[in-house]
Design a protein around this motif. Structure first.
Motif, PDB file in Angstrom:
ATOM      1  N   ALA A  24       0.840  -1.208   0.000  1.00  0.00           N
ATOM      2  CA  ALA A  24       0.000   0.000   0.000  1.00  0.00           C
ATOM      3  C   ALA A  24       0.876   1.261   0.000  1.00  0.00           C
ATOM      4  O   ALA A  24       0.524   2.255  -0.632  1.00  0.00           O
ATOM      5  CB  ALA A  24      -0.911  -0.011   1.224  1.00  0.00           C
ATOM      6  N   LEU A  25       2.041   1.183   0.681  1.00  0.00           N
ATOM      7  CA  LEU A  25       2.950   2.338   0.706  1.00  0.00           C
ATOM      8  C   LEU A  25       3.403   2.717  -0.708  1.00  0.00           C
ATOM      9  O   LEU A  25       3.744   3.856  -0.976  1.00  0.00           O
ATOM     10  CB  LEU A  25       4.186   2.028   1.568  1.00  0.00           C
ATOM     11  N   LEU A  26       3.419   1.724  -1.606  1.00  0.00           N
ATOM     12  CA  LEU A  26       3.806   1.982  -2.998  1.00  0.00           C
ATOM     13  C   LEU A  26       2.579   2.254  -3.873  1.00  0.00           C
ATOM     14  O   LEU A  26       2.666   2.295  -5.094  1.00  0.00           O
ATOM     15  CB  LEU A  26       4.578   0.784  -3.569  1.00  0.00           C
ATOM     16  N   GLY A  27       1.424   2.376  -3.233  1.00  0.00           N
ATOM     17  CA  GLY A  27       0.204   2.679  -3.993  1.00  0.00           C
ATOM     18  C   GLY A  27      -0.379   1.484  -4.725  1.00  0.00           C
ATOM     19  O   GLY A  27      -1.233   1.642  -5.613  1.00  0.00           O
ATOM     20  N   MET A  28       0.092   0.280  -4.373  1.00  0.00           N
ATOM     21  CA  MET A  28      -0.414  -0.901  -5.081  1.00  0.00           C
ATOM     22  C   MET A  28      -1.781  -1.285  -4.533  1.00  0.00           C
ATOM     23  O   MET A  28      -1.974  -1.349  -3.328  1.00  0.00           O
ATOM     24  CB  MET A  28       0.557  -2.070  -4.901  1.00  0.00           C
ATOM     25  N   ARG A  29      -2.712  -1.546  -5.403  1.00  0.00           N
ATOM     26  CA  ARG A  29      -4.003  -2.077  -4.958  1.00  0.00           C
ATOM     27  C   ARG A  29      -4.537  -3.049  -6.003  1.00  0.00           C
ATOM     28  O   ARG A  29      -4.197  -2.972  -7.180  1.00  0.00           O
ATOM     29  CB  ARG A  29      -4.995  -0.978  -4.645  1.00  0.00           C
ATOM     30  N   ALA A  30      -5.351  -3.994  -5.525  1.00  0.00           N
ATOM     31  CA  ALA A  30      -5.857  -5.040  -6.416  1.00  0.00           C
ATOM     32  C   ALA A  30      -7.217  -4.633  -6.980  1.00  0.00           C
ATOM     33  O   ALA A  30      -7.943  -3.849  -6.359  1.00  0.00           O
ATOM     34  CB  ALA A  30      -5.991  -6.343  -5.644  1.00  0.00           C
ATOM     35  N   ALA A  31      -7.529  -5.194  -8.144  1.00  0.00           N
ATOM     36  CA  ALA A  31      -8.841  -4.933  -8.754  1.00  0.00           C
ATOM     37  C   ALA A  31      -9.901  -5.720  -7.994  1.00  0.00           C
ATOM     38  O   ALA A  31      -9.608  -6.727  -7.338  1.00  0.00           O
ATOM     39  CB  ALA A  31      -8.822  -5.344 -10.218  1.00  0.00           C
ATOM     40  N   ILE A  32     -11.131  -5.279  -8.097  1.00  0.00           N
ATOM     41  CA  ILE A  32     -12.221  -5.895  -7.347  1.00  0.00           C
ATOM     42  C   ILE A  32     -12.575  -7.285  -7.924  1.00  0.00           C
ATOM     43  O   ILE A  32     -13.286  -8.058  -7.288  1.00  0.00           O
ATOM     44  CB  ILE A  32     -13.447  -4.946  -7.278  1.00  0.00           C
ATOM     45  N   ASP A  33     -12.020  -7.608  -9.095  1.00  0.00           N
ATOM     46  CA  ASP A  33     -12.247  -8.964  -9.619  1.00  0.00           C
ATOM     47  C   ASP A  33     -11.056  -9.887  -9.318  1.00  0.00           C
ATOM     48  O   ASP A  33     -10.849 -10.903  -9.980  1.00  0.00           O
ATOM     49  CB  ASP A  33     -12.547  -8.933 -11.136  1.00  0.00           C
ATOM     50  N   LEU A  34     -10.273  -9.544  -8.296  1.00  0.00           N
ATOM     51  CA  LEU A  34      -9.129 -10.380  -7.868  1.00  0.00           C
ATOM     52  C   LEU A  34      -9.566 -11.841  -7.732  1.00  0.00           C
ATOM     53  O   LEU A  34     -10.620 -12.128  -7.161  1.00  0.00           O
ATOM     54  CB  LEU A  34      -8.621  -9.863  -6.504  1.00  0.00           C
ATOM     55  N   ASP A  35      -8.722 -12.742  -8.245  1.00  0.00           N
ATOM     56  CA  ASP A  35      -9.025 -14.167  -8.138  1.00  0.00           C
ATOM     57  C   ASP A  35      -7.958 -14.845  -7.276  1.00  0.00           C
ATOM     58  O   ASP A  35      -6.833 -14.355  -7.190  1.00  0.00           O
ATOM     59  CB  ASP A  35      -9.048 -14.785  -9.547  1.00  0.00           C
ATOM     60  N   ALA A  36      -8.297 -15.951  -6.674  1.00  0.00           N
ATOM     61  CA  ALA A  36      -7.321 -16.722  -5.910  1.00  0.00           C
ATOM     62  C   ALA A  36      -6.435 -17.503  -6.879  1.00  0.00           C
ATOM     63  O   ALA A  36      -6.863 -17.843  -7.977  1.00  0.00           O
ATOM     64  CB  ALA A  36      -8.042 -17.673  -4.964  1.00  0.00           C
ATOM     65  N   SER A  37      -5.174 -17.769  -6.459  1.00  0.00           N
ATOM     66  CA  SER A  37      -4.234 -18.494  -7.316  1.00  0.00           C
ATOM     67  C   SER A  37      -3.504 -19.541  -6.473  1.00  0.00           C
ATOM     68  O   SER A  37      -2.591 -19.211  -5.716  1.00  0.00           O
ATOM     69  CB  SER A  37      -3.259 -17.491  -7.925  1.00  0.00           C
ATOM     70  N   SER A  38      -3.909 -20.807  -6.620  1.00  0.00           N
ATOM     71  CA  SER A  38      -3.405 -21.832  -5.699  1.00  0.00           C
ATOM     72  C   SER A  38      -1.913 -22.096  -5.850  1.00  0.00           C
ATOM     73  O   SER A  38      -1.252 -22.482  -4.895  1.00  0.00           O
ATOM     74  CB  SER A  38      -4.196 -23.127  -5.861  1.00  0.00           C
ATOM     75  N   SER A  39      -1.356 -21.885  -7.049  1.00  0.00           N
ATOM     76  CA  SER A  39       0.050 -22.254  -7.254  1.00  0.00           C
ATOM     77  C   SER A  39       0.972 -21.046  -7.400  1.00  0.00           C
ATOM     78  O   SER A  39       2.061 -21.158  -7.961  1.00  0.00           O
ATOM     79  CB  SER A  39       0.167 -23.160  -8.475  1.00  0.00           C
ATOM     80  N   LEU A  40       0.568 -19.935  -6.884  1.00  0.00           N
ATOM     81  CA  LEU A  40       1.380 -18.720  -6.936  1.00  0.00           C
ATOM     82  C   LEU A  40       2.771 -18.977  -6.333  1.00  0.00           C
ATOM     83  O   LEU A  40       2.886 -19.637  -5.307  1.00  0.00           O
ATOM     84  CB  LEU A  40       0.646 -17.665  -6.094  1.00  0.00           C
ATOM     85  N   GLY A  41       3.825 -18.436  -6.965  1.00  0.00           N
ATOM     86  CA  GLY A  41       5.179 -18.545  -6.405  1.00  0.00           C
ATOM     87  C   GLY A  41       5.622 -17.185  -5.882  1.00  0.00           C
ATOM     88  O   GLY A  41       5.007 -16.165  -6.215  1.00  0.00           O
ATOM     89  N   ILE A  42       6.694 -17.154  -5.097  1.00  0.00           N
ATOM     90  CA  ILE A  42       7.171 -15.866  -4.566  1.00  0.00           C
ATOM     91  C   ILE A  42       7.703 -14.988  -5.712  1.00  0.00           C
ATOM     92  O   ILE A  42       7.583 -13.773  -5.678  1.00  0.00           O
ATOM     93  CB  ILE A  42       8.229 -16.064  -3.448  1.00  0.00           C
ATOM     94  N   ARG A  43       8.244 -15.623  -6.740  1.00  0.00           N
ATOM     95  CA  ARG A  43       8.721 -14.868  -7.912  1.00  0.00           C
ATOM     96  C   ARG A  43       7.605 -14.037  -8.535  1.00  0.00           C
ATOM     97  O   ARG A  43       7.835 -12.937  -9.008  1.00  0.00           O
ATOM     98  CB  ARG A  43       9.186 -15.846  -9.009  1.00  0.00           C
ATOM     99  N   ASP A  44       6.384 -14.604  -8.524  1.00  0.00           N
ATOM    100  CA  ASP A  44       5.250 -13.900  -9.149  1.00  0.00           C
ATOM    101  C   ASP A  44       4.954 -12.581  -8.442  1.00  0.00           C
ATOM    102  O   ASP A  44       4.264 -11.728  -8.991  1.00  0.00           O
ATOM    103  CB  ASP A  44       3.978 -14.780  -9.099  1.00  0.00           C
ATOM    104  N   SER A  45       5.435 -12.437  -7.206  1.00  0.00           N
ATOM    105  CA  SER A  45       5.119 -11.227  -6.438  1.00  0.00           C
ATOM    106  C   SER A  45       6.328 -10.301  -6.298  1.00  0.00           C
ATOM    107  O   SER A  45       6.259  -9.316  -5.575  1.00  0.00           O
ATOM    108  CB  SER A  45       4.614 -11.620  -5.047  1.00  0.00           C
ATOM    109  N   SER A  46       7.441 -10.646  -6.960  1.00  0.00           N
ATOM    110  CA  SER A  46       8.628  -9.799  -6.864  1.00  0.00           C
ATOM    111  C   SER A  46       8.479  -8.584  -7.773  1.00  0.00           C
ATOM    112  O   SER A  46       8.043  -8.717  -8.917  1.00  0.00           O
ATOM    113  CB  SER A  46       9.859 -10.611  -7.276  1.00  0.00           C
ATOM    114  N   LEU A  47       8.828  -7.408  -7.263  1.00  0.00           N
ATOM    115  CA  LEU A  47       8.793  -6.225  -8.119  1.00  0.00           C
ATOM    116  C   LEU A  47       9.918  -6.333  -9.148  1.00  0.00           C
ATOM    117  O   LEU A  47      10.962  -6.920  -8.891  1.00  0.00           O
ATOM    118  CB  LEU A  47       8.973  -4.948  -7.285  1.00  0.00           C
ATOM    119  N   GLU A  48       9.708  -5.740 -10.302  1.00  0.00           N
ATOM    120  CA  GLU A  48      10.736  -5.720 -11.354  1.00  0.00           C
ATOM    121  C   GLU A  48      11.852  -4.754 -10.926  1.00  0.00           C
ATOM    122  O   GLU A  48      11.603  -3.802 -10.211  1.00  0.00           O
ATOM    123  CB  GLU A  48      10.144  -5.187 -12.662  1.00  0.00           C
ATOM    124  N   ASP A  49      13.069  -5.013 -11.428  1.00  0.00           N
ATOM    125  CA  ASP A  49      14.171  -4.080 -11.124  1.00  0.00           C
ATOM    126  C   ASP A  49      13.954  -2.753 -11.810  1.00  0.00           C
ATOM    127  O   ASP A  49      13.373  -2.672 -12.846  1.00  0.00           O
ATOM    128  CB  ASP A  49      15.495  -4.695 -11.563  1.00  0.00           C
TER     129      ASP A  49
END
Ligand code: KG4
Ligand code: ZN
Length: 345
Positions: free
Chosen positions: A320-345
């Motif tokens: 939230a400090l970076l202004g990130m917010r999810a859309a209201i149609d957010l879906d669950a993702s059972s196989s999400l990895g930590i890489r999927d949540s890493s910010l780009e350089d």
């Protein structure tokens, strides 16, 4: 900024309120262990039904304990993966409904990122001095029921996976060994309790991936070796030496975790090694790392090692400090990895 966190990825229903310094204002956990114990493992259908039954009460209680109403929070963070899909959906849909009704930002959080963030939580009881942004680079060893990975983090929300398990997770290995011995579920805490009085050198299990150069883990060979060893024992020996056998197996799992972590610390020279996730609650594991005096190690308080929503709220706060917010149609993702949540350089 104060964020409400919601966590339902597995078998604990949890809600918490945490501020943007990581201070935990409330953390409520409703354990489902009693419902799954008779099956010796988690039954996904029961887990999602129990989440549905308790989630609202958990959120109400977390707000109450923080002395707040939903109007007072600055965002709603929810675990959207990885985990059991039916369980995740309960949290995600509840968070979406709350965000929509209250007009508060919705923030999507990766459960594994949450486990790492547990190392940055400040407990009101002040048990331990947690990590802060000054401690980067941090190497995190995530050891939970479903995951075993080494993640290098040189700043907030940047994750580099150095290695992970090729097969079973460390917690899963303890759970399966305990199940085979008929010791019940969850296996990790039972093994800790029974093994506490045992001799860890009673039986030395072979190291499976010894000599390999990377940071990958493997536990399925050890699990099979453990089960085969138990099968080979006369019933009297098993009965007389159960604590020794359990302690020996627990130590073998820990040795694998410690050895690979030491190697990664040597090669990457982080400021601190943070050991997080449910298995990080283990006393023998904590002592083993502590005896490696040359490594600076941090363990979150036990209650923030196993699944909780405070870690999710704080991860949400960093986003939230970076202004990130999810859309209201957010879906669950059972196989999400930590890489999927890493910010780009
Ligand atoms: O992080 P967690 O609560 O849930 C997942 O995300 O998986 O971890 C649960 C795992 C289980 O495998 C459980 O047996 C293990 O953590 N665990 C322990 C202890 N407490 C929980 N393992 C060893 N010693 C403990 N004290
Ligand atoms: Zn977890």
């Amino acid at each position: 900024m104060r964020i409400l966190g919601i966590e339902t990825s597995c078998d604990d229903t949890a809600a918490a309120v945490v501020d943007d310094t990581g201070l935990v204002l409330s953390s409520v956990i409703s354990s489902q262990d009693a419902f799954h114990r008779k099956y010796d493992g988690i039954v996904p259908e029961i887990a999602s039904r129990r989440h549905t039954a308790t989630i609202i009460a958990c959120i109400d209680e977390a707000l109450l304990q923080a002395g707040m109403r939903i109007q007072d929070v600055d965002g709603i963070a929810v675990t959207y993966g990885p985990g059991l899909i039916g369980s995740l959906l309960v949290g995600v849909e509840t968070a979406k409904g709350l965000a929509y009704a209250s007009g508060k930002p919705l923030i999507a959080v990766n459960h594994l990122e949450g486990h790492i963030m547990a190392a940055f939580l400040r407990d009101p009881a002040g048990e331990a001095s947690p990590l802060s942004g000054d401690d980067f680079p941090v190497l995190a060893l995530i050891v939970s029921g479903g995951h075993t990975e080494l993640v290098y983090m040189d700043r907030w929300l940047h994750y580099q996976v150095l290695g992970q398990t090729r097969d079973d997770a460390a917690g899963e290995t303890l759970d399966k060994f305990a199940k085979y011995l008929g010791l019940g579920y969850p296996g990790g805490p039972v093994i800790q309790r029974i093994g506490a009085a045992g001799d860890p050198l009673y039986h030395v299990f072979p190291r499976v991936m010894q000599g390999r150069s990377g940071y990958e883990f493997s536990f399925s060979g050890l699990k099979t070796a453990g089960i085969n060893y138990v099968k080979s024992l006369p019933a009297e020996e098993l009965e007389a030496h159960l604590p020794d056998i359990v302690a020996s197996f627990e130590s073998a799992v820990i040795r694998e975790l410690v050895q690979k972590s030491i190697k990664a610390v040597r090669d990457f020279a982080p400021h601190v090694l943070a050991v997080v996730g449910g298995v990080a609650a283990n006393k023998r594991l904590r002592n083993s790392f502590a005896s490696e005096g040359h490594i600076v190690t941090y363990f979150p308080p036990m209650k923030y090692c196993t699944d909780n929503a405070a870690m999710i709220a704080y991860a949400g706060s960093r986003r939230a400090l970076l202004g990130m917010r999810a859309a209201i149609d957010l879906d669950a993702s059972s196989s999400l990895g930590i890489r999927d949540s890493s910010l780009e350089d």
